[in-house]
Design a protein around this motif. Structure first.
Motif, short mmCIF file in Angstrom:
data_model
loop_
_atom_site.label_atom_id
_atom_site.label_comp_id
_atom_site.label_asym_id
_atom_site.label_seq_id
_atom_site.Cartn_x
_atom_site.Cartn_y
_atom_site.Cartn_z
N ILE A 187 14.54 -1.93 -15.69
CA ILE A 187 13.89 -0.87 -15.48
C ILE A 187 13.31 -1.15 -13.82
O ILE A 187 13.05 -2.41 -13.46
N SER A 188 13.37 -0.15 -13.05
CA SER A 188 13.10 -0.41 -11.62
C SER A 188 11.55 -0.78 -11.68
O SER A 188 10.36 -0.17 -12.71
N THR A 206 18.12 -0.97 -10.36
CA THR A 206 16.96 -1.18 -11.13
C THR A 206 16.27 -2.50 -10.79
O THR A 206 15.18 -2.52 -10.99
N GLU A 254 11.69 10.08 -18.47
CA GLU A 254 12.59 10.17 -17.47
C GLU A 254 12.25 11.53 -16.91
O GLU A 254 12.23 11.53 -15.54
N PHE A 310 16.70 2.58 -16.66
CA PHE A 310 15.62 3.33 -16.19
C PHE A 310 15.44 2.92 -14.61
O PHE A 310 14.62 2.00 -14.23
N LEU A 338 9.18 1.65 -23.00
CA LEU A 338 10.49 1.45 -23.22
C LEU A 338 10.91 0.20 -23.88
O LEU A 338 11.93 0.14 -24.61
N GLY A 374 8.23 0.90 -13.94
CA GLY A 374 7.97 0.11 -15.16
C GLY A 374 6.44 -0.13 -15.05
O GLY A 374 5.84 -0.25 -16.15
N ALA A 397 17.46 7.82 -17.00
CA ALA A 397 17.45 7.11 -18.15
C ALA A 397 18.92 7.20 -18.68
O ALA A 397 19.30 8.29 -19.05
N SER A 441 7.07 0.37 -18.94
CA SER A 441 7.80 -0.69 -19.21
C SER A 441 7.34 -1.22 -20.71
O SER A 441 8.68 -1.56 -21.39
N LEU A 468 16.75 -4.04 -21.64
CA LEU A 468 16.09 -3.03 -20.90
C LEU A 468 16.21 -3.64 -19.16
O LEU A 468 16.02 -4.68 -19.10
#
Length: 393
Positions: free
Chosen positions: A137-138, A188, A163, A179, A124, A142, A170, A121, A135
């Motif tokens: 992200i799961s 996500t 990824e 992501f 990114l 992350g 991604a 996390s 952003l």
């Protein structure tokens, strides 16, 4: 249940609805929704320029696109930045090609920097901020820690390296870097997505292909133990997806990843991700729907039933193409793979969506209030516009 639908679309440019200007000109709108791996969502629009009176389209312009049916509503396809304009003839046409807004902004020039004990996390987030992207992200992805990462490649390359290593999808969607866990069946934000169930009457044509490739029983990845100053290996088994016959059992060797990772956690994640990729490659399916259904999305889980063994089963939609054609209506094609973890979605304790013959997913969502909008999210299945279904473009 509705059996006849009138195809419609809506196009906005820079927040302005320009659908009315295009109704007599639009020959085709094609939208490809793809599951990462370096591929961006893309739109292609073909415009009739028969009298050269269409205002010249410019690269860099942003279009928001919806596809759907007058009787059901509109499904949001995404926001796309035009990066290619081609004038064709004869006949006189203009072709516009665009990628998901923000996808072309990610830095493609090599960058030299170090990430020391940063999470996915963190990494990114720094790249997204540098580009001006949001952003999403799961949580589990992350939180994965990278003890040390020496970046000598572009941000784009680095994102796809993460990824592949983590088994994620991604992609940039509407100016936001997404992501999420590949084949995870979740958004996500961690919300479980209902699985789509389709039967023979839903399909126009289909092709399910099994390929005979050298199978591997295991994927191995190595990491450098700085305490003992030695190279160590970890492995992840490759499960068989062909009912137990098993190409993996036929060969049984190990697939060795050449890259040397910095930690055991990185090596385990990479081995697991590659093992899932090998399983997905065993079977490839292409399903053309009898009636176009623009509510279907990439990474949606799918059960095919009522057909023969070898076709029936669980799939994940890797790519879906929705095409509006002025002369024929809307077509949808799904390119699918096996679930990387070998899951049988029929046994999953999740909600199933079962459209009837001739019924689109959008109609199902409208007539089944138990399927909540919050369970789907805008990009996964955004069948509902702000304030409810939109029935007029």
């Amino acid at each position: 249940m509705t059996t006849g639908y009138t195809p419609i679309y809506r196009v906005f440019k820079g927040g302005e609805d320009i659908t009315g200007r295009l109704n007599d000109r639009t020959l085709q709108i094609r939208v490809d929704l793809q599951s990462g791996n370096g591929n961006d969502d893309q739109c292609t629009i073909l415009i009739d320029d028969r009298d050269w009176r269409v205002a010249r389209p410019l690269t860099g312009e942003t279009l928001q696109i919806w596809l759907g049916y007058q009787e059901v509503g509109l499904a949001y396809m995404g926001s796309f930045e035009i990066d290619d304009v081609t004038f064709l003839g004869p006949p006189r046409n203009i072709k516009l090609v665009g990628k998901s807004t923000g996808a072309t902004d990610i830095q493609k020039a090599p960058t030299i920097r170090e990430f020391d004990n940063k999470s996915v996390s963190d990494i990114l987030g720094q790249m997204a901020q540098q580009t001006g992207l949001g952003l999403s992200i799961s949580g589990d992805l992350g939180a994965l820690k990278i003890p040390f990462k020496n970046q000598v490649v572009s941000n784009l390359h680095m994102i796809h390296e993460l990824e592949r290593m983590t088994g994620a999808v991604a992609k940039v969607v509407d100016g936001k870097l997404m992501f999420a866990k590949r084949d995870g069946g979740e958004t996500t934000s961690g919300v479980a997505l209902p699985t789509l169930v389709l039967q023979p009457e839903h399909f126009g044509t289909w092709q399910v292909r099994y390929t005979s490739k050298p199978g591997y029983g295991e994927v191995k990845a190595s990491w450098f133990d700085k305490d003992e100053m030695v190279r160590k290996w970890v492995g992840s088994p490759v499960t068989s997806g062909d009912g137990g016959v098993g190409l993996a059992k036929k060969f049984g060797g190990a697939f060795n990843i050449g890259q040397l990772f910095n930690s055991e956690a990185e090596a385990k994640a990479a081995a697991g991700s590659q093992a899932e990729n090998l399983k997905r490659a065993e079977v490839q399916a292409v399903f053309d729907l009898a009636k176009g259904d623009p509510w279907i999305r990439d990474q949606q889980t799918l059960i095919v039933t009522g057909m023969r063994d070898g076709i029936n089963g669980s799939y994940v939609i890797d790519k879906v193409t929705h095409t509006y054609i002025k002369s024929t209506g809307i077509k949808s094609q799904m390119e699918c793979k096996l679930p990387g973890d070998g899951a049988d979605y029929a046994e999953a304790s999740k909600e199933f969506m079962r459209p009837g013959p001739g019924e689109t997913l959008g109609e199902y969502l409208r007539t089944h209030p138990n399927v909540k909008r919050d369970d789907l999210t805008q990009r996964d299945i955004d069948a509902i516009a702000e304030g409810g279904f939109t029935t007029n473009p």
